[in-house]
Design a protein around this motif. Structure first.
Motif, PDB file in Angstrom:
ATOM      1  N   ARG A  13       0.834  -1.200   0.000  1.00 27.23           N
ATOM      2  CA  ARG A  13       0.000   0.000   0.000  1.00 27.23           C
ATOM      3  C   ARG A  13       0.873   1.255   0.000  1.00 27.23           C
ATOM      4  O   ARG A  13       1.954   1.277   0.590  1.00 27.23           O
ATOM      5  CB  ARG A  13      -0.904   0.030   1.236  1.00 27.23           C
ATOM      6  CG  ARG A  13      -1.947  -1.070   1.296  1.00 27.23           C
ATOM      7  CD  ARG A  13      -3.133  -0.762   0.421  1.00 27.23           C
ATOM      8  NE  ARG A  13      -4.214  -1.714   0.652  1.00 27.23           N
ATOM      9  CZ  ARG A  13      -5.355  -1.709  -0.002  1.00 27.23           C
ATOM     10  NH1 ARG A  13      -5.582  -0.814  -0.929  1.00 27.23           N
ATOM     11  NH2 ARG A  13      -6.293  -2.600   0.264  1.00 27.23           N
ATOM     12  N   VAL A  14       0.373   2.303  -0.637  1.00 30.67           N
ATOM     13  CA  VAL A  14       1.075   3.578  -0.630  1.00 30.67           C
ATOM     14  C   VAL A  14       0.090   4.692  -0.292  1.00 30.67           C
ATOM     15  O   VAL A  14      -1.119   4.533  -0.436  1.00 30.67           O
ATOM     16  CB  VAL A  14       1.752   3.865  -1.988  1.00 30.67           C
ATOM     17  CG1 VAL A  14       2.888   2.900  -2.240  1.00 30.67           C
ATOM     18  CG2 VAL A  14       0.750   3.824  -3.123  1.00 30.67           C
ATOM     19  N   LEU A  15       0.611   5.826   0.137  1.00 33.05           N
ATOM     20  CA  LEU A  15      -0.242   6.956   0.507  1.00 33.05           C
ATOM     21  C   LEU A  15      -0.913   7.562  -0.723  1.00 33.05           C
ATOM     22  O   LEU A  15      -0.361   7.519  -1.821  1.00 33.05           O
ATOM     23  CB  LEU A  15       0.592   8.036   1.203  1.00 33.05           C
ATOM     24  CG  LEU A  15       1.220   7.706   2.553  1.00 33.05           C
ATOM     25  CD1 LEU A  15       1.893   8.960   3.109  1.00 33.05           C
ATOM     26  CD2 LEU A  15       0.195   7.191   3.539  1.00 33.05           C
ATOM     27  N   MET A  50      -0.954  10.263  -2.446  1.00 28.26           N
ATOM     28  CA  MET A  50      -0.227  11.521  -2.556  1.00 28.26           C
ATOM     29  C   MET A  50      -0.891  12.509  -3.507  1.00 28.26           C
ATOM     30  O   MET A  50      -0.806  13.727  -3.303  1.00 28.26           O
ATOM     31  CB  MET A  50       1.220  11.268  -2.992  1.00 28.26           C
ATOM     32  CG  MET A  50       2.088  10.627  -1.914  1.00 28.26           C
ATOM     33  SD  MET A  50       2.100  11.506  -0.319  1.00 28.26           S
ATOM     34  CE  MET A  50       2.644  13.137  -0.797  1.00 28.26           C
ATOM     35  N   ARG A  75       2.954   3.499   7.938  1.00 25.68           N
ATOM     36  CA  ARG A  75       3.032   3.927   6.553  1.00 25.68           C
ATOM     37  C   ARG A  75       3.250   5.430   6.456  1.00 25.68           C
ATOM     38  O   ARG A  75       4.036   5.915   5.638  1.00 25.68           O
ATOM     39  CB  ARG A  75       1.741   3.509   5.826  1.00 25.68           C
ATOM     40  CG  ARG A  75       1.661   3.898   4.367  1.00 25.68           C
ATOM     41  CD  ARG A  75       2.850   3.412   3.562  1.00 25.68           C
ATOM     42  NE  ARG A  75       2.941   1.959   3.531  1.00 25.68           N
ATOM     43  CZ  ARG A  75       4.001   1.290   3.116  1.00 25.68           C
ATOM     44  NH1 ARG A  75       5.067   1.940   2.703  1.00 25.68           N
ATOM     45  NH2 ARG A  75       4.005  -0.034   3.120  1.00 25.68           N
ATOM     46  N   MET A  76       2.558   6.202   7.283  1.00 28.83           N
ATOM     47  CA  MET A  76       2.725   7.657   7.244  1.00 28.83           C
ATOM     48  C   MET A  76       4.125   8.056   7.691  1.00 28.83           C
ATOM     49  O   MET A  76       4.731   8.966   7.117  1.00 28.83           O
ATOM     50  CB  MET A  76       1.663   8.330   8.107  1.00 28.83           C
ATOM     51  CG  MET A  76       0.258   8.238   7.528  1.00 28.83           C
ATOM     52  SD  MET A  76      -0.948   9.307   8.366  1.00 28.83           S
ATOM     53  CE  MET A  76      -0.952   8.605  10.017  1.00 28.83           C
ATOM     54  N   LEU A 135       6.791   6.447   7.276  1.00 33.60           N
ATOM     55  CA  LEU A 135       7.708   6.117   6.188  1.00 33.60           C
ATOM     56  C   LEU A 135       7.586   7.084   5.013  1.00 33.60           C
ATOM     57  O   LEU A 135       8.589   7.434   4.387  1.00 33.60           O
ATOM     58  CB  LEU A 135       7.447   4.692   5.693  1.00 33.60           C
ATOM     59  CG  LEU A 135       7.935   3.542   6.557  1.00 33.60           C
ATOM     60  CD1 LEU A 135       7.381   2.216   6.041  1.00 33.60           C
ATOM     61  CD2 LEU A 135       9.466   3.498   6.564  1.00 33.60           C
ATOM     62  N   GLU A 136       6.367   7.524   4.709  1.00 37.11           N
ATOM     63  CA  GLU A 136       6.123   8.188   3.433  1.00 37.11           C
ATOM     64  C   GLU A 136       5.667   9.638   3.521  1.00 37.11           C
ATOM     65  O   GLU A 136       5.839  10.386   2.557  1.00 37.11           O
ATOM     66  CB  GLU A 136       5.060   7.419   2.634  1.00 37.11           C
ATOM     67  CG  GLU A 136       5.470   6.038   2.198  1.00 37.11           C
ATOM     68  CD  GLU A 136       4.396   5.379   1.349  1.00 37.11           C
ATOM     69  OE1 GLU A 136       3.510   6.082   0.820  1.00 37.11           O
ATOM     70  OE2 GLU A 136       4.438   4.160   1.208  1.00 37.11           O
ATOM     71  N   PHE A 137       5.038  10.048   4.633  1.00 32.63           N
ATOM     72  CA  PHE A 137       4.434  11.379   4.649  1.00 32.63           C
ATOM     73  C   PHE A 137       5.523  12.425   4.879  1.00 32.63           C
ATOM     74  O   PHE A 137       6.172  12.439   5.933  1.00 32.63           O
ATOM     75  CB  PHE A 137       3.367  11.471   5.737  1.00 32.63           C
ATOM     76  CG  PHE A 137       2.384  12.586   5.524  1.00 32.63           C
ATOM     77  CD1 PHE A 137       1.272  12.403   4.727  1.00 32.63           C
ATOM     78  CD2 PHE A 137       2.588  13.832   6.100  1.00 32.63           C
ATOM     79  CE1 PHE A 137       0.363  13.428   4.513  1.00 32.63           C
ATOM     80  CE2 PHE A 137       1.689  14.863   5.898  1.00 32.63           C
ATOM     81  CZ  PHE A 137       0.568  14.662   5.096  1.00 32.63           C
ATOM     82  N   PRO A 138       5.747  13.328   3.908  1.00 31.57           N
ATOM     83  CA  PRO A 138       6.922  14.219   3.966  1.00 31.57           C
ATOM     84  C   PRO A 138       6.695  15.474   4.802  1.00 31.57           C
ATOM     85  O   PRO A 138       6.777  16.606   4.314  1.00 31.57           O
ATOM     86  CB  PRO A 138       7.148  14.561   2.489  1.00 31.57           C
ATOM     87  CG  PRO A 138       5.774  14.545   1.886  1.00 31.57           C
ATOM     88  CD  PRO A 138       5.027  13.456   2.620  1.00 31.57           C
ATOM     89  N   LYS A 161       7.126  14.888  12.735  1.00 34.35           N
ATOM     90  CA  LYS A 161       6.454  13.590  12.677  1.00 34.35           C
ATOM     91  C   LYS A 161       5.483  13.382  13.839  1.00 34.35           C
ATOM     92  O   LYS A 161       4.642  12.479  13.785  1.00 34.35           O
ATOM     93  CB  LYS A 161       7.486  12.452  12.669  1.00 34.35           C
ATOM     94  CG  LYS A 161       8.446  12.477  11.494  1.00 34.35           C
ATOM     95  CD  LYS A 161       7.741  12.251  10.161  1.00 34.35           C
ATOM     96  CE  LYS A 161       8.737  12.158   9.015  1.00 34.35           C
ATOM     97  NZ  LYS A 161       8.092  11.955   7.701  1.00 34.35           N
TER      98      LYS A 161
END
Length: 584
Positions: free
Chosen positions: A54-56, A58, A91-92, A94-97, A101
């Motif tokens: 799964r991916v965010l 974006m 997941r966030m 790892l991926e949410f820029p 955090k």
């Protein structure tokens, strides 16, 4: 910001308790249900597949930020959710820029039904309510033995308490209402294909299309000889998966001669119609049972109903009329696309302590596209289209002369229904319009019904209801003296999935219907989603023009720009070739 990281990925921004923008990823990546898998297919171990691939969403995240003029670091909180194994936080992270955090948060486990509940209750006009959530698969339970199937919450003010919940085992040996419906929808081959042939519920190869089963059900016969499969007891609704398999094999052997779900048009076999009716009947009874159970254990007089099963508008009509609640709020994006809204609400009310409430009356939560964007899309289409400015009254005349019009106005709707912002609009009076739209324009099954969008102030004149239905989630009967007047929106059982239209929430659409009423005496139009079979509803002006050119839609109205196709000849089956008399 709220995020849904499961299927039907989506994003939403809430400011001071008000939704300022929300969108589904599928509208932007043009992939139906936008499941977000990097690896298309089933990974063998569900928990591993869900976590690794799964991916965010974006595109949705960027869309929402651009719509409100924020950078990602301007957000106060980002709350994510995902059904089944809720690894949203991992997941966030790892991926949410985002730089800080600590702003990344999730709902407490089990989280998925709580997110659904927040979406419906805090969008409603109620200060207190029972909240019923019913879907296919929720979150893993706290003890790790199963997944949520239905949950009842008691809501008052800003508080939300889980008062009853039921789950099915991880091995799927038993299921609830949502998966019961999916099982038979997939057996009828009502599936949006995706990925590996073994992907999806019961290895159906995609996502079951429950709405088709609901639409087919009125064509079937009541089958008292087929035993009950859903068992109702003490707030529980269960079906043994082995019993479903046995019932299907037995029914197919005894009544399914000549039925082949792999053949085009298999829905037209009496067996398929009877199965659809059986499933719908049991679902209605089970949902009524749960609604009454919610009223009993909460003592509330108001109900909010949500979760994917709440899109069953036929059952909703019965809940509204027969459950004993004084008022019922059906939330428009009740599926997992609405979980982004619930997650954002959780961030505002539960984490940030917000107090402001805003009743959601419209599903139009997307960004608006200005004249510059429309003009650019028209230029890119080149000589394939002719464009000119036109008044709404001219569009109404085109519809009254039995032409089909793509209607693209203001911000897109979130959820599976087109509600007068991304719609194909047509004349409900023509008896051939339904089949023409299904077969020639949308390339889908002929039995599929179309909805009427009716002026809210005139709904009781045409339908046996005076209820508000802004999200097209109720199905009353058409008044008997009106059935022959609007055959294109009257289903085989005399019902219609009604959308009520208010001037205050959709002034352009209200003006169109009013203009159509001036010409014809009929204060409603046929409304269907602006998409071709198998594709998401259009989002941008460019999407709208592409679908316009790829289908037999006659005209496209973008803002106040009217587009036509130069040199086009109408198909032989076009309803305007056999006009009906205009009576006012």
């Amino acid at each position: 910001m709220g995020l849904n990281l499961g299927h039907d990925r989506s994003a939403c921004i809430v400011k001071d308790g008000e939704i300022v923008v929300a969108v589904e990823e599928e509208r932007l990546d043009r992939s139906k249900h936008s499941p977000g898998f990097l690896v298309h297919g089933y990974g063998g171990r569900l928990e591993l597949s869900e976590y690794l691939t799964r991916v965010l969403p974006m595109k949705s995240i960027n869309y929402c930020l651009e719509a409100v003029g924020l950078s990602i670091d301007d957000l106060d909180l980002v709350v994510g959710n995902k059904s089944i194994y809720d690894n949203a936080l991992k997941r966030m992270l790892l991926e949410f820029p985002i730089r800080d955090k600590s702003k990344l948060r999730i709902l407490p486990a089990p989280s998925h039904h709580l997110a659904h509940a927040y979406s419906a209750y805090f969008a409603s006009p109620f200060d207190d309510a029972a909240v019923l959530v019913v879907d296919g698969v929720g979150s893993l339970t706290e003890d790790g033995t199963g997944f949520e199937k239905h949950t009842i919450f008691d809501a008052q003010g800003r508080s939300m308490e889980r008062v009853y919940s039921d789950a099915f085992p991880k091995d799927y040996s038993e299921v609830g209402i949502g998966l019961f419906y999916s099982f038979f929808s997939s057996k009828l081959s009502f599936v949006t294909r995706y990925g590996h042939p073994a992907f999806g519920d019961f290895g159906c190869g995609g996502y079951p299309e429950a709405g088709k089963t609901m639409g087919l059900a009125p064509y079937g016969q009541h089958r008292p000889d087929w035993p009950r499969l859903l068992h109702l007891d003490a707030g529980k609704v269960n079906a043994r998966t082995a019993d479903l398999e046995d019932a299907w094999r037995r029914w197919l052997k005894e009544d399914g001669e000549g039925f082949d779900s792999g053949e085009r048009g298999s829905w037209d076999h009496p067996f398929a119609k009877d199965v659809a009716r059986k499933v719908q009947e049991e679902t209605e009874e089970a949902l009524l049972y749960l609604a009454r159970h919610a009223r009993k254990i909460t003592g509330r007089r108001r109900l909010c109903f949500t979760g994917g099963v709440a899109l069953n508008s036929v059952a909703n009509e019965r809940i509204a009329n027969e459950s004993g609640f004084d008022e019922v709020y059906f939330f428009g994006p009740s599926g997992d696309d609405g979980v982004a809204i619930g997650s954002a609400y959780y961030g505002y009310y539960a984490l940030a302590g917000g107090e402001k409430r805003h009743h959601v009356k419209s599903a139009s939560m997307g960004r608006a596209y200005g004249q510059d964007a429309i003009d650019e899309a028209v230029r890119e289409a080149g000589g394939a289209v002719e464009a000119r400015q036109a008044e709404v009254s001219e569009v109404a005349r085109l519809i009254a002369s039995h032409h089909t019009v793509g209607w693209f106005q203001t911000g897109s709707e979130i959820g599976p229904r087109a509600l007068g912002h991304r719609s194909i609009v047509a004349d409900p009076r023509h008896p051939e319009m339904r089949d023409y739209l299904n077969d020639v324009v949308k390339h889908r099954e002929l039995f599929r019904p179309f909805a009427p969008s009716v002026l809210a102030e005139r709904v009781s004149d045409w339908f046996e209801s005076d209820r508000e239905s802004p999200f097209m989630l109720l199905v009353p009967h058409v008044r008997q003296d009106k059935e022959k007047v609007i055959p294109a929106v009257c289903h085989v059982d005399g019902t219609a999935r009604v959308q009520t239209v208010h001037q205050e929430t959709n002034s352009a659409y209200h003006a169109l219907i009013s203009a159509f009423a001036e010409i014809t005496g009929v204060p409603l139009v046929l409304n269907t989603s602006y998409n071709d079979a198998g594709e998401p509803i259009v989002e941008t002006p460019a999407d709208a023009i592409r679908t316009f050119l790829n289908t037999e839609i006659d005209y496209l109205y973008l803002g106040d720009t009217l587009l036509s196709k130069p040199g086009r000849s109408l198909p032989d089956s076009h309803p305007s070739r056999r006009p009906v008399e205009v009576s006012k």
